[in-house]
Design a protein around this motif. Structure first.
Motif, PDB file in Angstrom:
ATOM      1  N   GLN A 228       0.801  -1.222   0.000  1.00  0.00           N
ATOM      2  CA  GLN A 228       0.000   0.000   0.000  1.00  0.00           C
ATOM      3  C   GLN A 228       0.838   1.279   0.000  1.00  0.00           C
TER       4      GLN A 228
ATOM      5  N   LYS B 228      -1.152   3.210  -2.981  1.00  0.00           N
ATOM      6  CA  LYS B 228      -2.372   3.789  -2.405  1.00  0.00           C
ATOM      7  C   LYS B 228      -2.040   4.975  -1.508  1.00  0.00           C
TER       8      LYS B 228
ATOM      9  N   ASN C 121      -4.829  -5.624   5.923  1.00  0.00           N
ATOM     10  CA  ASN C 121      -5.068  -6.484   4.760  1.00  0.00           C
ATOM     11  C   ASN C 121      -5.356  -7.904   5.226  1.00  0.00           C
TER      12      ASN C 121
END
Length: 386
Positions: free
Chosen positions: A115, A286, A379
């Motif tokens: 991420q 992200k 996650n």
């Protein structure tokens, strides 16, 4: 006519074999026998370690040996673990922005769950587009068939330097390693018997307890002339000698509009700015990358780097930070002192000591927790061993 046909057939066979070997080498067939302590061998070790992780990787660290020695990787891992995250170290000695580009693309393909991360660099990495042919060895185990244009952009071919053709050919890139295996097969076999899991590399690296306080480090000439009596001193003095005398003309990156500015004299710097800005925009994490400008030695800034290099680097990165494309932390002058550089902070002219690492981490860790780890979404994905 028969002779011509015979020669043509033999050339076709040789060409086909070379093409087949090129495809195999590009596909990674050489990785299992690559010299473990070579650039490629280290990359193979790290790639295998990442592939064998059985849990999602949330954040990564990318950087050169400056990051290896300058950051506390165990501390970063522990801080991530506190939030239930997995953070890994992917810093390699000799890394420049070409390697960072290949690694971010490799992560997209092989670890899409990542991420965000830290890109630990310095103003020294903004003086040229490429960093030499040695970087090809670092990236080859991670590169794909579609990376050739990216490699050639940073290592253009030069007829006087066969190593530059490694941008296009894996056989050329590995030629020295192939030769070494043929000449020293038993040495290679012994070295390959050592485990290459690389797990410790991903999560921890040792610090260097030495410092530079017993050697005059304000000026290159004084450092190079110093009579060393200890191993640590000899390493530092040899480092100073290897630099050679400071250049008479270093150029000036400060005045963008000035007629004497390097920017006005060389379009290469503007090309560098465009390439880096585009590369950073395309990382695609992200969480915006946390770009950390690591401390640099003031002797290099005062005597070797182009004037205005710090400002030039910020002219590339600050607009990206203002747009929210990156998060920028600038520690370039953290160890500047009245008489030059804090001698306790470095063990040579590039790398921080254990004490320098501790001082940097005391400032960096709160920023990493806030700007990176706190923004990662947990996650739930489970990965199987590869």
């Amino acid at each position: 006519m028969r002779i011509v046909t015979f020669i043509f057939k033999r050339l076709a066979i040789i060409g086909s074999l070379l093409l087949f070997a090129e495809v195999l080498f590009r596909a990674g067939v050489w990785e299992s026998v690559a010299k473990p302590d070579s650039h490629s061998g280290i990359s193979v070790t790290i790639k295998r370690a990442i592939n064998h992780l059985e849990k999602p990787v949330d954040t990564v660290l990318l950087g050169s040996s400056r990051a290896q020695w300058g950051l506390d990787h165990a501390m970063l891992m522990a801080a991530a673990h506190e939030r239930g995250l997995t953070h890994i170290n992917m810093s390699f000695g000799g890394t420049h922005w070409m390697t960072i580009g290949v690694l971010t693309d490799w992560l997209k393909r092989n670890r899409p769950e990542v991420q965000g991360g830290i890109i630990a660099t310095s103003i020294a990495e903004f003086t040229s587009v490429g960093n030499g042919t040695h970087e090809l060895g670092i990236v080859y185990p991670f590169s794909g068939f579609d990376d050739r244009a990216w490699l050639a952009l940073h290592v253009p071919t030069d007829a006087t330097d066969p190593a530059t053709f490694g941008s296009y050919s894996a056989l050329v890139q590995y030629r020295a390693d192939i030769r070494d295996l043929v000449v020293h097969p038993l040495d290679r076999w012994r070295s390959l018997r050592v485990s290459r899991t690389g797990a410790n590399w991903l999560f921890d690296l040792p610090a260097n307890p030495d410092n530079s306080c017993t050697v005059p480090i304000r000026k290159q000439a004084a450092c190079a002339a110093f009579v060393a009596t200890t191993p640590a001193e000899r390493v530092l003095v040899e480092h100073c000698k290897s630099l050679g005398p400071p250049p008479a003309q270093r150029g000036d990156l400060g005045g963008i509009e000035g007629s004497k500015s390097l920017l006005a004299l060389s379009p290469e710097f503007m090309r560098l700015k465009q390439i880096r800005a585009r590369q950073i925009r395309e990382i695609g994490w992200k969480i915006p990358p946390l770009i950390v400008l690591l401390p640099v030695h003031k002797m290099l800034v005062d005597e070797f780097y182009p004037k205005g290099l710090h400002e030039w680097t910020l002219s590339i990165l600050q607009p990206l930070a203002d747009e929210g494309v990156i998060q920028l932390l600038d520690y370039t002058d953290l160890f500047y002192a009245r008489d030059g550089t804090d001698c306790t902070a470095f063990f040579d002219l590039y790398h921080q000591s254990a004490q320098g690492r501790m001082k940097l981490m005391s400032q960096l860790m709160p920023e990493v927790r806030q700007k990176l780890f706190s923004r990662v979404e947990k996650n739930p994905q489970k990965l199987t061993s590869k």
